[in-house]
Design a protein around this motif. Structure first.
Motif, PDB file in Angstrom:
ATOM      1  N   GLN A   3      14.468  43.572  70.274  1.00  0.00           N
ATOM      2  CA  GLN A   3      15.355  44.193  71.278  1.00  0.00           C
ATOM      3  C   GLN A   3      16.362  43.318  71.740  1.00  0.00           C
ATOM      4  N   VAL A   4      17.686  43.429  71.553  1.00  0.00           N
ATOM      5  CA  VAL A   4      18.595  42.855  71.858  1.00  0.00           C
ATOM      6  C   VAL A   4      19.644  43.910  72.905  1.00  0.00           C
ATOM      7  N   SER A   5      19.970  43.469  74.008  1.00  0.00           N
ATOM      8  CA  SER A   5      20.329  44.441  75.040  1.00  0.00           C
ATOM      9  C   SER A   5      21.589  44.011  75.850  1.00  0.00           C
ATOM     10  N   GLY A   6      22.640  44.340  75.572  1.00  0.00           N
ATOM     11  CA  GLY A   6      23.979  43.829  76.304  1.00  0.00           C
ATOM     12  C   GLY A   6      24.495  42.585  75.927  1.00  0.00           C
ATOM     13  N   SER A  41      26.060  34.821  62.735  1.00  0.00           N
ATOM     14  CA  SER A  41      25.135  33.690  63.120  1.00  0.00           C
ATOM     15  C   SER A  41      25.161  33.278  64.473  1.00  0.00           C
ATOM     16  N   THR A  42      25.803  33.651  65.280  1.00  0.00           N
ATOM     17  CA  THR A  42      25.836  33.570  66.653  1.00  0.00           C
ATOM     18  C   THR A  42      24.711  34.542  67.175  1.00  0.00           C
ATOM     19  N   LEU A  43      24.742  35.761  66.574  1.00  0.00           N
ATOM     20  CA  LEU A  43      23.736  36.713  67.137  1.00  0.00           C
ATOM     21  C   LEU A  43      22.485  36.075  66.598  1.00  0.00           C
ATOM     22  N   LEU A  44      22.342  35.612  65.201  1.00  0.00           N
ATOM     23  CA  LEU A  44      20.954  35.266  64.931  1.00  0.00           C
ATOM     24  C   LEU A  44      20.362  34.059  65.639  1.00  0.00           C
ATOM     25  N   ARG A  45      21.306  33.277  66.037  1.00  0.00           N
ATOM     26  CA  ARG A  45      20.820  32.044  66.866  1.00  0.00           C
ATOM     27  C   ARG A  45      20.519  32.175  68.289  1.00  0.00           C
ATOM     28  N   CYS A  46      20.939  33.462  68.896  1.00  0.00           N
ATOM     29  CA  CYS A  46      20.755  33.914  70.094  1.00  0.00           C
ATOM     30  C   CYS A  46      19.401  34.575  70.066  1.00  0.00           C
ATOM     31  N   VAL A  47      18.845  35.175  68.799  1.00  0.00           N
ATOM     32  CA  VAL A  47      17.501  35.882  68.737  1.00  0.00           C
ATOM     33  C   VAL A  47      16.538  34.920  69.134  1.00  0.00           C
ATOM     34  N   ASN A  48      16.644  33.618  68.568  1.00  0.00           N
ATOM     35  CA  ASN A  48      15.496  32.722  68.791  1.00  0.00           C
ATOM     36  C   ASN A  48      15.924  31.679  70.004  1.00  0.00           C
ATOM     37  N   LEU A  49      17.103  32.146  70.573  1.00  0.00           N
ATOM     38  CA  LEU A  49      17.688  31.144  71.505  1.00  0.00           C
ATOM     39  C   LEU A  49      18.194  29.680  71.295  1.00  0.00           C
ATOM     40  N   LEU A  50      18.227  29.523  70.148  1.00  0.00           N
ATOM     41  CA  LEU A  50      19.032  28.180  69.620  1.00  0.00           C
ATOM     42  C   LEU A  50      20.224  28.194  70.432  1.00  0.00           C
ATOM     43  N   GLU A  51      20.890  29.387  70.518  1.00  0.00           N
ATOM     44  CA  GLU A  51      21.945  29.418  71.354  1.00  0.00           C
ATOM     45  C   GLU A  51      21.490  30.277  72.722  1.00  0.00           C
ATOM     46  N   ARG A  52      21.774  30.083  73.932  1.00  0.00           N
ATOM     47  CA  ARG A  52      21.393  30.816  74.930  1.00  0.00           C
ATOM     48  C   ARG A  52      22.511  32.011  75.400  1.00  0.00           C
ATOM     49  N   PRO A  53      22.189  33.060  75.362  1.00  0.00           N
ATOM     50  CA  PRO A  53      23.371  34.025  75.383  1.00  0.00           C
ATOM     51  C   PRO A  53      24.160  33.734  77.007  1.00  0.00           C
ATOM     52  N   THR A  54      25.328  34.166  76.972  1.00  0.00           N
ATOM     53  CA  THR A  54      26.138  34.173  78.342  1.00  0.00           C
ATOM     54  C   THR A  54      25.490  35.031  79.329  1.00  0.00           C
ATOM     55  N   VAL A  58      17.102  39.303  75.427  1.00  0.00           N
ATOM     56  CA  VAL A  58      16.671  39.188  73.851  1.00  0.00           C
ATOM     57  C   VAL A  58      15.002  39.337  73.843  1.00  0.00           C
ATOM     58  N   THR A  59      14.462  40.527  73.593  1.00  0.00           N
ATOM     59  CA  THR A  59      12.915  40.770  73.737  1.00  0.00           C
ATOM     60  C   THR A  59      12.420  40.644  72.354  1.00  0.00           C
ATOM     61  N   VAL A  60      11.598  39.654  71.911  1.00  0.00           N
ATOM     62  CA  VAL A  60      10.764  39.648  70.855  1.00  0.00           C
ATOM     63  C   VAL A  60       9.363  39.787  70.578  1.00  0.00           C
ATOM     64  N   ALA A  61       8.555  40.797  70.048  1.00  0.00           N
ATOM     65  CA  ALA A  61       7.304  41.185  70.400  1.00  0.00           C
ATOM     66  C   ALA A  61       6.795  41.250  71.902  1.00  0.00           C
ATOM     67  N   GLY A  62       7.699  41.802  72.368  1.00  0.00           N
ATOM     68  CA  GLY A  62       7.415  42.182  73.954  1.00  0.00           C
ATOM     69  C   GLY A  62       7.702  41.140  75.101  1.00  0.00           C
ATOM     70  N   GLN A  63       8.219  40.070  74.526  1.00  0.00           N
ATOM     71  CA  GLN A  63       8.392  38.991  75.510  1.00  0.00           C
ATOM     72  C   GLN A  63      10.178  38.695  75.818  1.00  0.00           C
ATOM     73  N   ASP A  64      10.597  38.893  76.801  1.00  0.00           N
ATOM     74  CA  ASP A  64      11.931  38.580  77.094  1.00  0.00           C
ATOM     75  C   ASP A  64      12.010  36.954  77.133  1.00  0.00           C
ATOM     76  N   LEU A  65      12.613  36.762  75.767  1.00  0.00           N
ATOM     77  CA  LEU A  65      12.860  35.208  75.688  1.00  0.00           C
ATOM     78  C   LEU A  65      13.806  34.514  76.788  1.00  0.00           C
ATOM     79  N   THR A  66      14.703  35.401  77.018  1.00  0.00           N
ATOM     80  CA  THR A  66      15.792  34.879  78.018  1.00  0.00           C
ATOM     81  C   THR A  66      15.349  34.462  79.412  1.00  0.00           C
ATOM     82  N   ALA A  67      14.047  35.035  79.670  1.00  0.00           N
ATOM     83  CA  ALA A  67      13.588  34.610  80.936  1.00  0.00           C
ATOM     84  C   ALA A  67      12.372  33.766  80.979  1.00  0.00           C
TER      85      ALA A  67
END
Length: 316
Positions: A3-6, A41-54, A58-67
């Motif tokens: 789940q990617v939001s905003g 590609s930027t979107l994909l790298r943000c999904v696993n936080l190789l790039e941290r979004p501004t 990004v939530t994967v399997a119920g975990q908010d990776l950005t937190a």
């Protein structure tokens, strides 16, 4: 599952991602389609936080990776495999050594690593090639090694960064067939980015079309095909443009041999001339699109075609 939001990503004054929302369901193959510079590609790298979004989450399997703090984020990343466009193999290591590398990083014991590597090489069709080095392999075989390495940690999510764009058509088909098999057998959720419509048509359940860092259209392919004015439908089934005034575009799914057009001609005494069309095999089955002109009492005929499940679009 994803789940990617905003999501926003800035590089200085350059906006790479501009408010992206994306939802990938568990067990599906989701394609992100767009030309170079669209932000895929930027979107994909943000999904696993190789790039941290501004901004955004990004939530994967119920975990908010950005937190997550760094240590927990590293653990979460072990459940996200990634396949690279140009393989990213270590030339100094053997095939087995490349597949074993993430297991070494995770601290898996030697005997268990050897067992897992043999299992993965068999899974991707490379049994007996573990002692080879990357320079001894074809492009397709190198990508299979990359896929095996991405699966080493038993991920629930697999990210594919233009994994077939460096391959010839026949090899591309074999890699896509492998991804479909892994999706079915392992229950993997696969998010892939591509600029190739054939990749989307071959394997994807859902798709997002990106341009200028934004998603222009997204959803299940079966739903988009039935959506009036869908960009995806226009790109899969290009018809002569502009459409003549009064012409009718028919989009149908399921059995392309259903005689619905001839039924309409017989039932309503209209004349239907075909101006263009095609039938495509998508991952979900056959889909066809016809542009026709209809002479006679058109309203009952069009209502009949809609009742039969066709998407009917009349050009003003």
């Amino acid at each position: 599952m994803i789940q990617v939001s905003g999501l926003r990503k800035l590089y200085g004054d350059t906006v790479a991602l501009d408010g992206v929302d994306l939802r990938v369901r568990e067990g599906e193959i989701y394609g992100v389609l767009g030309q170079s510079g669209a932000g895929k590609s930027t979107l994909l790298r943000c999904v696993n936080l190789l790039e941290r979004p501004t901004a955004g989450t990004v939530t994967v399997a119920g975990q908010d990776l950005t937190a997550l703090p760094s240590r927990e984020l590293n653990r979460a990343r072990q459940r996200i495999g990634m396949i690279h466009q140009h393989f990213a193999l270590l030339s100094s290591r053997t095939v087995a050594g490349n597949v074993a590398f993430p297991l070494e990083v995770m601290g898996v014991p030697r005997a268990e690593r050897a067992r897992r590597v043999a299992e993965l090489l068999d899974l991707v069709g490379l049994s007996g090639r573990g002692g080879d080095h990357p320079h001894q392999l074809s492009g397709g075989q190198k990508q299979r090694v990359g896929i095996a390495r991405a699966l080493a940690g038993n991920p629930s999510v697999l990210l594919s960064d233009e994994a077939t764009s460096a391959l010839d058509p026949a090899t591309t088909r074999s890699i896509l067939d492998l991804l479909k098999r892994l999706n079915a057998e392992l229950g993997l959720t696969i998010l892939l980015i591509t600029h190739e419509m054939n990749v989307v048509k071959s394997v994807c359940d859902s798709v997002a079309i990106m341009s200028g860092g934004r998603i222009e259209e997204s959803g299940a392919i079966a739903d988009l095909i039935r959506t009036p004015g869908s960009r995806l439908t226009r790109e899969i089934f290009p018809l002569p443009e502009p459409a003549p005034s009064g012409s009718v575009t028919l989009t149908f799914t399921g059995d392309p041999q259903r005689p619905v057009v001839s039924e309409a001609v017989r039932k309503f005494d209209v004349e239907i001339s075909i101006l263009g069309g095609s039938i495509e095999e998508l991952a979900g089955g056959s889909v066809g699109r016809l542009r026709v002109s209809i002479a006679g009492d058109t309203a009952p005929a069009l209502a009949f075609l809609r009742e039969r499940g066709l998407l009917v679009e009349v050009t003003p």
